[in-house]
Design an enzyme around this catalytic site. Structure first.
Site, PDB file in Angstrom:
ATOM      1  N   ARG A 131      45.420  49.599  44.702  1.00 31.14           N
ATOM      2  CA  ARG A 131      44.328  48.906  45.410  1.00 31.14           C
ATOM      3  C   ARG A 131      43.147  48.809  44.468  1.00 31.14           C
ATOM      4  O   ARG A 131      42.792  49.817  43.830  1.00 31.14           O
ATOM      5  CB  ARG A 131      43.880  49.713  46.633  1.00 31.14           C
ATOM      6  CG  ARG A 131      44.896  49.788  47.731  1.00 31.14           C
ATOM      7  CD  ARG A 131      44.549  50.901  48.704  1.00 31.14           C
ATOM      8  NE  ARG A 131      44.569  52.200  48.036  1.00 31.14           N
ATOM      9  CZ  ARG A 131      44.234  53.352  48.611  1.00 31.14           C
ATOM     10  NH1 ARG A 131      43.836  53.373  49.852  1.00 31.14           N
ATOM     11  NH2 ARG A 131      44.286  54.491  47.940  1.00 31.14           N
TER      12      ARG A 131
ATOM     13  N   CYS B  42      45.278  39.529  47.218  1.00 27.93           N
ATOM     14  CA  CYS B  42      46.658  39.874  47.574  1.00 27.93           C
ATOM     15  C   CYS B  42      47.052  39.495  48.995  1.00 27.93           C
ATOM     16  O   CYS B  42      47.969  38.704  49.185  1.00 27.93           O
ATOM     17  CB  CYS B  42      46.897  41.356  47.345  1.00 27.93           C
ATOM     18  SG  CYS B  42      46.890  41.758  45.590  1.00 27.93           S
TER      19      CYS B  42
ATOM     20  N   LYS C 149      47.363  35.687  50.063  1.00 27.96           N
ATOM     21  CA  LYS C 149      48.413  34.961  49.334  1.00 27.96           C
ATOM     22  C   LYS C 149      49.798  35.571  49.571  1.00 27.96           C
ATOM     23  O   LYS C 149      50.786  34.841  49.689  1.00 27.96           O
ATOM     24  CB  LYS C 149      48.059  34.893  47.838  1.00 27.96           C
ATOM     25  CG  LYS C 149      48.862  35.775  46.937  1.00 27.96           C
ATOM     26  CD  LYS C 149      48.570  35.545  45.499  1.00 27.96           C
ATOM     27  CE  LYS C 149      48.767  36.816  44.679  1.00 27.96           C
ATOM     28  NZ  LYS C 149      50.079  37.425  44.772  1.00 27.96           N
TER      29      LYS C 149
HETATM   30  N1  LIG Z   1      44.883  42.746  42.114  1.00 23.48           N
HETATM   31  C1  LIG Z   1      45.567  43.592  42.868  1.00 23.48           C
HETATM   32  O1  LIG Z   1      45.022  44.444  43.556  1.00 23.48           O
HETATM   33  C2  LIG Z   1      47.084  43.559  42.844  1.00 23.48           C
HETATM   34  C3  LIG Z   1      47.792  44.646  43.363  1.00 23.48           C
HETATM   35  C4  LIG Z   1      49.170  44.612  43.337  1.00 23.48           C
HETATM   36  C5  LIG Z   1      49.826  43.506  42.818  1.00 23.48           C
HETATM   37  N2  LIG Z   1      49.112  42.451  42.327  1.00 23.48           N
HETATM   38  C6  LIG Z   1      49.842  41.323  41.766  1.00 23.48           C
HETATM   39  O2  LIG Z   1      49.831  41.441  40.349  1.00 23.48           O
HETATM   40  C7  LIG Z   1      49.740  40.147  39.742  1.00 23.48           C
HETATM   41  C8  LIG Z   1      48.509  40.071  38.856  1.00 23.48           C
HETATM   42  O3  LIG Z   1      47.355  40.225  39.675  1.00 23.48           O
HETATM   43  P1  LIG Z   1      45.916  40.431  39.052  1.00 23.48           P
HETATM   44  O4  LIG Z   1      45.002  40.675  40.189  1.00 23.48           O
HETATM   45  O5  LIG Z   1      45.975  41.407  37.943  1.00 23.48           O
HETATM   46  O6  LIG Z   1      45.662  38.951  38.465  1.00 23.48           O
HETATM   47  P2  LIG Z   1      44.533  38.494  37.445  1.00 23.48           P
HETATM   48  O7  LIG Z   1      44.307  37.065  37.718  1.00 23.48           O
HETATM   49  O8  LIG Z   1      43.393  39.448  37.478  1.00 23.48           O
HETATM   50  O9  LIG Z   1      45.217  38.656  36.017  1.00 23.48           O
HETATM   51  C9  LIG Z   1      46.274  37.861  35.563  1.00 23.48           C
HETATM   52  C10 LIG Z   1      46.125  37.687  34.059  1.00 23.48           C
HETATM   53  O10 LIG Z   1      47.277  37.023  33.567  1.00 23.48           O
HETATM   54  C11 LIG Z   1      46.877  36.188  32.499  1.00 23.48           C
HETATM   55  N3  LIG Z   1      47.902  35.175  32.270  1.00 23.48           N
HETATM   56  C12 LIG Z   1      48.239  34.129  33.063  1.00 23.48           C
HETATM   57  N4  LIG Z   1      49.198  33.397  32.475  1.00 23.48           N
HETATM   58  C13 LIG Z   1      49.483  33.986  31.284  1.00 23.48           C
HETATM   59  C14 LIG Z   1      50.371  33.698  30.229  1.00 23.48           C
HETATM   60  N5  LIG Z   1      51.173  32.640  30.291  1.00 23.48           N
HETATM   61  N6  LIG Z   1      50.382  34.514  29.171  1.00 23.48           N
HETATM   62  C15 LIG Z   1      49.575  35.588  29.107  1.00 23.48           C
HETATM   63  N7  LIG Z   1      48.697  35.918  30.068  1.00 23.48           N
HETATM   64  C16 LIG Z   1      48.645  35.127  31.158  1.00 23.48           C
HETATM   65  C17 LIG Z   1      45.558  35.622  32.989  1.00 23.48           C
HETATM   66  O11 LIG Z   1      44.780  35.102  31.919  1.00 23.48           O
HETATM   67  C18 LIG Z   1      44.914  36.841  33.644  1.00 23.48           C
HETATM   68  O12 LIG Z   1      44.108  37.555  32.754  1.00 23.48           O
HETATM   69  C19 LIG Z   1      49.743  39.151  40.895  1.00 23.48           C
HETATM   70  O13 LIG Z   1      51.066  38.743  41.136  1.00 23.48           O
HETATM   71  C20 LIG Z   1      49.240  39.968  42.057  1.00 23.48           C
HETATM   72  O14 LIG Z   1      49.688  39.476  43.299  1.00 23.48           O
HETATM   73  C21 LIG Z   1      47.754  42.465  42.315  1.00 23.48           C
END
Ligand SMILES: NC(=O)c1ccc[n+]([C@@H]2O[C@H](COP(=O)([O-])OP(=O)(O)OC[C@H]3O[C@@H](n4cnc5c(N)ncnc54)[C@H](O)[C@@H]3O)[C@@H](O)[C@H]2O)c1
Length: 431
Positions: A155, A261, A264
């Protein structure tokens, strides 16, 4: 000690990278945004997450954590590669998986020996099959590989703690080799490990987040009934939550869930179920209740000050929850836009999220603290329950307000105390 790549330096990638480095692994975190990587190389952390900056600094100093923009270099240097890129919702609710595909393709092209590619991004069931297919098609050298699913449950705001002390670790694999690598990697955490097939692991994540969102909408529905019959939802939730079968978490009535999260993941789960032939009606209702909570808050403001046009409304808290600067799908966005549409003048303060908020809500007044927000406002509206707001001098706040109106969208304050201080107090689901 393992050599690990993390692709995607966002909330999940940075926390996963820093924590795996802290466990003694050698980690390269990759992102396609060169600005982000340049900042990280200079010791600047692009997101606010308690303890993360220090953890990144410590592990860089120890030579266990580095940053790069090259998936190719990272793939060549490491055996285990975690995909942590974003999977945002498309208008249909379906998640955008093109980044997962692009990354899988690049990894495949750079593989020169066995690699374990782990999906940590939240993806619908059967995505693993696509990742595998994509790697197979682009793996020109015919290198051996496995794909695994290892959904993340951290989280924002307590991400490091959640990663280091998880309730469980879910590992979806279809080979003994992949299973052994991941079990060994997570062994130091001494957490229960659930090993499943890949589809089940992917589904566990969507089913878990949707269930938590359902709990929030459930208590919000109960809050509405509390208002109708003169009960107090905080007491009701406490009475329910002490039952171990129910649990107290996610039973807090308010303006509803937001963030990157829940909205979506719920939409993705509904769409995935629909594509598979099941109409997940229950989750549609969860979404409806959530959006009606935003409308309820606006109604409460109007009950206190009638017309909004030209009136100054003070907002405390902008991020979707405390201890993060994340503004994605924050309830504040929809609520403030609605207030603006009706002609209100909005003044706001958030301890960490104002820089990000300015990009989304450029035409509101940003204040230096809660007292500046309160000054000459007709109503003060709390949207995020930061600790800082718990400890305000409420007597001073009341004197600064033009009228002593307080709408508490998170039930942070005690109604009787607020009434004694002279506020016209409105909570959610409370007498
Ligand atoms: N944020 C949360 O609390 C959370 C918790 C559990 C799971 N998730 C899941 O984890 C995943 C990531 O979430 P997040 O919040 O860290 O997202 P975010 O948007 O903060 O980070 C994603 C990163 O990926 C990079 N990226 C995108 N395409 C890329 C590529 N082709 N090559 C290299 N880098 C690339 C982006 O530039 C960005 O920095 C999502 O699927 C989300 O649902 C998020």
């Amino acid at each position: 000690m393992k050599d690990i790549s993390i692709i995607g330096a966002g909330y999940v990638g940075l926390v996963t990278g820093a924590c795996l480095a802290k466990l003694g692994n050698k980690v390269i975190v990759v992102d396609k945004e060169s600005d982000k990587i340049e900042k990280l190389k200079k010791g600047m952390v692009p997101i606010y997450e308690p303890g993360l900056e220090e953890m990144i600094a410590e592990n860089r100093r120890l030579g266990r954590l580095s940053f790069s923009t090259s998936i190719q270099e990272a793939t060549k240097a490491t055996e285990v590669i975690f995909i942590c890129v974003g999977t945002p919702a498309k208008p249909s609710g379906e998640p955008e998986l093109s980044a997962v595909e692009a990354v899988s393709e690049e990894i495949a092209k750079a593989m020169d020996g066995y690699r374990l590619v782990v999906e940590k991004s939240t993806v619908p069931a059967r995505t693993g099959e696509w990742v595998k297919r994509t790697i197979m098609l682009n793996n020109k050298e015919g290198a051996d590989f496995d794909v695994a699913s290892n959904p993340e449950f951290l989280r924002e705001g307590s991400a490091i703690n959640d990663f280091m002390q998880p309730d469980r670790i879910v590992i979806g694999v279809d080979s003994e080799r992949a299973r052994n690598i991941l079990v060994e990697l997570y062994a130091p955490l001494q957490a229960p490990i659930i090993i499943t097939d890949i589809n089940s692991a992917e589904l566990i994540k969507h089913a878990s987040n949707s269930f938590l969102a359902l709990k929030i909408s459930y208590i919000n529905a109960v809050a509405n009934i509390c208002e109708l019959v003169g009960a107090d939802v905080v007491k009701v939730a406490r009475g329910m939550g002490l039952d171990k079968r129910i649990g107290k978490d996610f039973l807090e009535a308010g303006v509803g869930y937001g963030g990157s999260c829940f909205p979506k993941d719920l939409a993705a789960f509904i769409k995935m179920a629909e594509d598979a032939g099941y109409n997940f009606e229950l989750l549609h209702v969860v979404q409806q209740i959530n959006s009606s909570q935003r409308a309820l808050l606006i109604r409460k403001i109007k009950e206190l000050i009638w017309n909004l046009k030209g009136k100054r409304i003070g907002i405390l808290g902008l991020s979707f929850k405390p201890n993060t600067d994340d503004m994605r799908e924050a309830p504040s966005i929809e609520i403030i836009q609605k207030l603006k549409e009706e002609g209100a003048k909005v003044a706001a303060y958030d301890p960490e999220a104002m820089e990000r908020a300015k990009e989304i809500l450029p035409d509101i007044e940003y204040c230096k603290d809660a007292y500046e927000v309160a000054e000459k406002s007709e109503v003060l509206v709390l949207l995020t329950e930061w600790d800082e707001f718990k400890n305000l001098d409420m007597r001073k706040i009341k004197d600064l307000l033009l009228k002593p109106n307080l709408v508490d969208g998170r039930n942070l304050y005690e109604p009787t105390e607020m009434k004694e201080l002279g506020f016209n107090y409105r909570g959610i689901g409370r007498k």
